[in-house]
Design a protein around this motif. Structure first.
Motif, PDB file in Angstrom:
ATOM      1  N   LEU A  42       0.851  -1.185   0.000  1.00  0.00           N
ATOM      2  CA  LEU A  42       0.000   0.000   0.000  1.00  0.00           C
ATOM      3  C   LEU A  42       0.892   1.242   0.000  1.00  0.00           C
ATOM      4  O   LEU A  42       1.945   1.251   0.625  1.00  0.00           O
ATOM      5  N   SER A  43       0.450   2.294  -0.671  1.00  0.00           N
ATOM      6  CA  SER A  43       1.242   3.516  -0.792  1.00  0.00           C
ATOM      7  C   SER A  43       0.831   4.507   0.278  1.00  0.00           C
ATOM      8  O   SER A  43      -0.331   4.914   0.342  1.00  0.00           O
ATOM      9  N   LEU A  44       1.781   4.895   1.137  1.00  0.00           N
ATOM     10  CA  LEU A  44       1.511   5.859   2.199  1.00  0.00           C
ATOM     11  C   LEU A  44       2.053   7.226   1.767  1.00  0.00           C
ATOM     12  O   LEU A  44       3.250   7.373   1.560  1.00  0.00           O
ATOM     13  N   LYS A  45       1.183   8.206   1.626  1.00  0.00           N
ATOM     14  CA  LYS A  45       1.591   9.534   1.162  1.00  0.00           C
ATOM     15  C   LYS A  45       1.392  10.529   2.286  1.00  0.00           C
ATOM     16  O   LYS A  45       0.292  10.650   2.832  1.00  0.00           O
ATOM     17  N   ILE A  46       2.463  11.224   2.659  1.00  0.00           N
ATOM     18  CA  ILE A  46       2.405  12.134   3.793  1.00  0.00           C
ATOM     19  C   ILE A  46       2.674  13.555   3.297  1.00  0.00           C
ATOM     20  O   ILE A  46       3.661  13.794   2.614  1.00  0.00           O
ATOM     21  N   THR A  47       1.806  14.477   3.638  1.00  0.00           N
ATOM     22  CA  THR A  47       1.941  15.844   3.161  1.00  0.00           C
ATOM     23  C   THR A  47       1.799  16.819   4.320  1.00  0.00           C
ATOM     24  O   THR A  47       0.894  16.661   5.143  1.00  0.00           O
ATOM     25  N   ARG A  48       2.655  17.795   4.406  1.00  0.00           N
ATOM     26  CA  ARG A  48       2.544  18.822   5.421  1.00  0.00           C
ATOM     27  C   ARG A  48       2.081  20.121   4.773  1.00  0.00           C
ATOM     28  O   ARG A  48       2.523  20.463   3.678  1.00  0.00           O
ATOM     29  N   THR A  49       1.216  20.840   5.417  1.00  0.00           N
ATOM     30  CA  THR A  49       0.699  22.083   4.862  1.00  0.00           C
ATOM     31  C   THR A  49       0.909  23.237   5.827  1.00  0.00           C
ATOM     32  O   THR A  49       1.215  23.028   7.006  1.00  0.00           O
ATOM     33  N   GLU A  50       0.764  24.453   5.313  1.00  0.00           N
ATOM     34  CA  GLU A  50       0.957  25.634   6.147  1.00  0.00           C
ATOM     35  C   GLU A  50      -0.194  25.823   7.128  1.00  0.00           C
ATOM     36  O   GLU A  50      -1.335  25.435   6.865  1.00  0.00           O
ATOM     37  N   THR A  51       0.123  26.432   8.266  1.00  0.00           N
ATOM     38  CA  THR A  51      -0.857  26.675   9.322  1.00  0.00           C
ATOM     39  C   THR A  51      -1.082  28.172   9.475  1.00  0.00           C
ATOM     40  O   THR A  51      -0.391  28.997   8.875  1.00  0.00           O
ATOM     41  N   LEU A  55       1.638  31.102   8.423  1.00  0.00           N
ATOM     42  CA  LEU A  55       1.282  32.171   7.475  1.00  0.00           C
ATOM     43  C   LEU A  55       1.506  33.537   8.105  1.00  0.00           C
ATOM     44  O   LEU A  55       1.985  34.470   7.430  1.00  0.00           O
ATOM     45  N   HIS A  56       1.178  33.672   9.383  1.00  0.00           N
ATOM     46  CA  HIS A  56       1.432  34.940  10.071  1.00  0.00           C
ATOM     47  C   HIS A  56       2.929  35.240  10.107  1.00  0.00           C
ATOM     48  O   HIS A  56       3.357  36.390   9.946  1.00  0.00           O
ATOM     49  N   GLU A  57       3.726  34.205  10.325  1.00  0.00           N
ATOM     50  CA  GLU A  57       5.178  34.395  10.338  1.00  0.00           C
ATOM     51  C   GLU A  57       5.713  34.843   8.976  1.00  0.00           C
ATOM     52  O   GLU A  57       6.728  35.529   8.899  1.00  0.00           O
ATOM     53  N   LEU A  58       5.015  34.454   7.925  1.00  0.00           N
ATOM     54  CA  LEU A  58       5.400  34.863   6.567  1.00  0.00           C
ATOM     55  C   LEU A  58       4.840  36.236   6.193  1.00  0.00           C
ATOM     56  O   LEU A  58       5.065  36.710   5.081  1.00  0.00           O
ATOM     57  N   GLY A  59       4.102  36.843   7.108  1.00  0.00           N
ATOM     58  CA  GLY A  59       3.558  38.170   6.850  1.00  0.00           C
ATOM     59  C   GLY A  59       2.209  38.179   6.179  1.00  0.00           C
ATOM     60  O   GLY A  59       1.756  39.224   5.689  1.00  0.00           O
ATOM     61  N   ILE A  60       1.535  37.038   6.152  1.00  0.00           N
ATOM     62  CA  ILE A  60       0.212  36.949   5.532  1.00  0.00           C
ATOM     63  C   ILE A  60      -0.845  37.316   6.576  1.00  0.00           C
ATOM     64  O   ILE A  60      -0.902  36.707   7.644  1.00  0.00           O
ATOM     65  N   ASN A  74     -11.347  38.678  -8.049  1.00  0.00           N
ATOM     66  CA  ASN A  74     -11.328  38.792  -6.585  1.00  0.00           C
ATOM     67  C   ASN A  74     -10.509  37.690  -5.906  1.00  0.00           C
ATOM     68  O   ASN A  74     -11.044  36.869  -5.158  1.00  0.00           O
ATOM     69  N   PRO A  75      -9.210  37.627  -6.149  1.00  0.00           N
ATOM     70  CA  PRO A  75      -8.405  36.555  -5.553  1.00  0.00           C
ATOM     71  C   PRO A  75      -8.325  36.688  -4.041  1.00  0.00           C
ATOM     72  O   PRO A  75      -8.334  37.797  -3.495  1.00  0.00           O
ATOM     73  N   ILE A  76      -8.235  35.557  -3.350  1.00  0.00           N
ATOM     74  CA  ILE A  76      -8.058  35.594  -1.898  1.00  0.00           C
ATOM     75  C   ILE A  76      -6.608  35.319  -1.507  1.00  0.00           C
ATOM     76  O   ILE A  76      -6.218  35.513  -0.356  1.00  0.00           O
ATOM     77  N   PHE A  77      -5.794  34.876  -2.467  1.00  0.00           N
ATOM     78  CA  PHE A  77      -4.404  34.543  -2.160  1.00  0.00           C
ATOM     79  C   PHE A  77      -3.478  34.996  -3.288  1.00  0.00           C
ATOM     80  O   PHE A  77      -2.799  34.197  -3.914  1.00  0.00           O
ATOM     81  N   PRO A  78      -3.429  36.330  -3.559  1.00  0.00           N
ATOM     82  CA  PRO A  78      -2.569  36.806  -4.658  1.00  0.00           C
ATOM     83  C   PRO A  78      -1.086  36.599  -4.382  1.00  0.00           C
ATOM     84  O   PRO A  78      -0.278  36.622  -5.309  1.00  0.00           O
ATOM     85  N   GLU A  79      -0.720  36.366  -3.111  1.00  0.00           N
ATOM     86  CA  GLU A  79       0.700  36.133  -2.792  1.00  0.00           C
ATOM     87  C   GLU A  79       1.190  34.775  -3.285  1.00  0.00           C
ATOM     88  O   GLU A  79       2.394  34.502  -3.264  1.00  0.00           O
ATOM     89  N   GLU A  80       0.271  33.918  -3.695  1.00  0.00           N
ATOM     90  CA  GLU A  80       0.609  32.544  -4.048  1.00  0.00           C
ATOM     91  C   GLU A  80       1.768  32.455  -5.032  1.00  0.00           C
ATOM     92  O   GLU A  80       2.611  31.557  -4.936  1.00  0.00           O
ATOM     93  N   TYR A  81       1.838  33.392  -5.964  1.00  0.00           N
ATOM     94  CA  TYR A  81       2.764  33.250  -7.092  1.00  0.00           C
ATOM     95  C   TYR A  81       4.146  33.857  -6.840  1.00  0.00           C
ATOM     96  O   TYR A  81       5.037  33.707  -7.667  1.00  0.00           O
TER      97      TYR A  81
END
Length: 573
Positions: free
Chosen positions: A42-51, A55-60, A76-83
């Motif tokens: 079985l394939s175990l896939k582990i992903t970590r995401t931002e909290t 995000l506050h630490e990154l200035g968001i 009306n983007p909600i996350f223009p910093e994405e790019y």
């Protein structure tokens, strides 16, 4: 899936077919493990995401900034910093964005995760080595010169067209005007397409077609075929003039962006000058139209190959490809970019690329005045390609080869402008450190450059006498070239800053008006010099330039109040 909005590390262990959760393990982004359970792999896939905390630490924060000019058109983007943001995990859940106050009128599925660049991501063009960025900058600049070169390459030998097809100079002049007119049409295709599939594919497709369509130009049995193919060449090659500046912005950060754009400003105007210079010798030496076109095709072909070797620079497309790859590797179909989640509709694309730029022509007098000055300078450049042959042939009996040499002072002046533009960039950077800059701060270079075309044309008229050596009228090119680059560099930045909210549409308006002026002037310049004489024809253009000269001065002094009264809204925010 665990709560990605909590301040603790948000982790997901996706086990196919069973989802498991373990918040106590330290994990890395996008690690894939193989485990064996009951003799089944079985394939175990582990992903970590931002909290929320990361995000506050990154200035968001909850405040949504205005998208950069190179961001994709998203309603009306909600996350223009994405790019342009780099995160440690490369994934930002929508749920986390909502937890810090980012909302959208049309709700997005809470389990969607936006892809970003990771820290020091090698695929982020901003992280490329500086030497490589400047190599690519040089290639892109030569690419622009190649397209601009093609627009004027036949102006150095109109007599070859007249002789081959038995037409008048008025008709052969259309070979230049129609290609420049194609520059106005092409951006409506290539600009939005580059935002969907990327810069590199657009360059490859459009310039490949441009290179190929030089063949029917060289072999056309009649003038009609030549004119149609020249127009199509303008449409196809306009991608270089339309999105090359955006490619430089893709790569360069604020520290080097100004210098790269200043260097780039030299190219759209020097290319036509080089075209007239080189092909004057080809036309006199060979008296063959096809040779001029084959040389242009060779130049275009080399640049087509080189530009195709540059990696993709457009961050939204790079991230879109990454999201596709992650969806395939992890099986998580909710990994996307915001551009994929809320794509621009065809109606919105038409409005952005066609309706709004044309609407701006009617509704935005500030933009009209600025674009009119840019269009005048561009039109004067193409006017010189037809005024110089008339002046220097009448006064000195020069043919196209020697006439081409008279364009060298324009290149000298343009080169001098490149030398001084870093001074204005440093001054602007100093202003930014002291206070919030205004669009009018971008106009200082134009204040120096604005009088130069007027001075150049007065010199040209005053020295157009047989008893004055050729150096006199030729020297007019130095102040013209100097002012030309400074005006374009300064006013282009002013348009971007003034119409930041719809910068792409405002620049499209500029390209349309500029190309229309460049296409129109060659059609009557020769007749104007024949009717008014060598002196008064130049002086008439000088008086027009004198009137337009005050545009940057007026906006520098009264621009802020004028924008408040004349603009339909404040586009700077």
């Amino acid at each position: 899936m665990c709560d990605s909005s909590s301040d603790s590390e948000s982790t997901r262990h996706n086990l196919d077919p069973i989802a498991l959760h373990d918040d106590n393990k330290s994990i890395n982004s996008f690690n894939t493990f193989k485990t064996e359970q009951n003799n089944e792999n079985l394939s175990l896939k582990i992903t970590r995401t931002e909290t929320k905390k990361s995000l506050h630490e990154l200035g968001i924060s909850s405040d949504i900034p205005h998208p950069d000019i190179n961001n994709p058109p998203i309603p009306n983007p909600i996350f223009p910093e994405e790019y342009n943001l780099e995160t440690s995990t490369g994934l930002v859940p929508v749920k986390t964005l909502e937890s810090i106050g980012r909302t959208k009128s049309e709700p997005i599925k809470a389990d969607i995760e936006f892809v970003t660049f990771t820290i020091n991501d090698p695929e982020n063009p901003h992280n490329w080595p500086m030497w490589l960025k400047w190599v690519y900058t040089f290639v892109i600049s030569m690419f622009v010169i190649s397209a601009a070169y093609g627009s004027s390459c036949l102006s150095g030998g109109l007599f070859t067209i007249n002789e081959k097809y038995n037409v008048s100079t008025e008709v052969s002049t259309l070979t230049v005007s129609l290609m420049v007119l194609g520059f106005a049409v092409g951006p409506l295709i290539w600009a939005p397409l580059s935002e969907q599939i990327g810069r590199r594919p657009v360059y490859f497709i459009s310039f490949g077609l441009y290179t190929i369509f030089n063949i029917p130009c060289a072999l056309s049995p009649n003038i009609g075929g030549l004119l149609v193919c020249r127009f199509l060449c303008g449409v196809f090659s306009s991608s270089a003039l339309t999105i090359s500046g955006a490619s430089l912005v893709d790569m360069h950060t604020d520290k080097t962006r100004g210098l790269s754009i200043a260097f780039f400003s030299f190219c759209p105007y020097s290319g036509p000058v080089i075209g007239g210079l080189v092909n004057g010798f080809i036309s006199i030496g060979t008296k063959r139209l096809d040779i001029m076109i084959w040389v242009n095709m060779a130049f275009a072909g080399v640049m087509w190959i080189l530009i195709s070797l540059i990696p993709e620079t457009y961050a939204p497309v790079i991230l879109k490809r990454r999201a596709k790859k992650l969806r395939k590797e992890t099986g998580n179909l909710n990994i996307m970019t915001e551009q994929e989640v809320t794509p621009q509709s065809f109606k919105e694309m038409v409005n952005e690329c066609l309706v709004r730029p044309l609407k701006f022509v009617i509704t935005e007098p500030v933009l009209d005045l600025v674009c009119a000055f840019v269009a005048l300078i561009y039109a004067l450049l193409y006017a010189f390609f037809f005024a110089y042959p008339y002046i220097f042939n009448k006064l000195y009996g020069y043919e196209d080869n020697k006439i081409g040499l008279m364009f060298i002072p324009i290149l000298i002046g343009a080169g001098l402008a490149i030398v001084v533009t870093p001074i204005f960039e440093k001054k602007y950077a100093t202003i930014c450190k002291k206070r919030k800059p205004k669009p009018e701060d971008r106009l200082e270079a134009a204040l120096i450059g604005a009088p130069m075309p007027c001075i150049a044309l007065f010199i040209l008229g005053a020295t157009s006498y047989k008893h004055i050596i050729w150096v006199g009228p030729a020297s007019a090119g130095i102040p013209f070239g100097f002012g030309m680059v400074l005006i374009y560099y300064s006013l282009n930045n002013y348009i971007i800053d003034t119409y930041a909210k719809f910068a792409a549409s405002a620049l499209a308006t500029k390209v349309f008006l500029r190309s229309a002026g460049g296409a129109a002037f060659p059609l009557f310049i020769t007749q104007m010099y024949e009717g008014l004489g060598l002196q008064w024809a130049s002086w008439l253009l000088a008086f027009v330039s004198l009137a337009m000269m005050f545009v940057p001065f007026i906006f520098y002094k009264f621009g802020e109040s004028a924008r408040g009264k004349l603009c339909k809204e404040d586009y700077t925010v």
